[in-house]
Design a protein around this motif. Structure first.
Motif: not given
Length: 66
Positions: A25-31
């Motif tokens: 799990l990580e936080i990034s864009d929604n692509e």
């Protein structure tokens, strides 16, 4: 079945929950790609962490530039 993004900060295009087999799990864009999942069903969100339900937005409302 309805799909959701888990978006932690509104008006921030890099605040979406991402899941991948290699990175977890990580936080990034929604692509979403073949290797990165950004759209989840509600049961999947609840299985990750029930507190994330508060950050779930339907896919059609969760565009990165909102």
């Amino acid at each position: 079945e309805q799909l959701y993004y888990v978006r932690f900060i509104q008006n921030n295009s890099h605040s979406f929950l991402n899941s991948s087999e290699s990175d977890g799990l990580e936080i990034s864009d929604n692509e979403e790609t073949e290797y990165i999942k950004t759209k989840f069903t509600m049961p999947e969100i609840l299985a990750i962490d029930p507190r994330y339900k508060a950050f779930a937005v339907p896919v059609e409302e969760g565009k990165a530039d909102d």
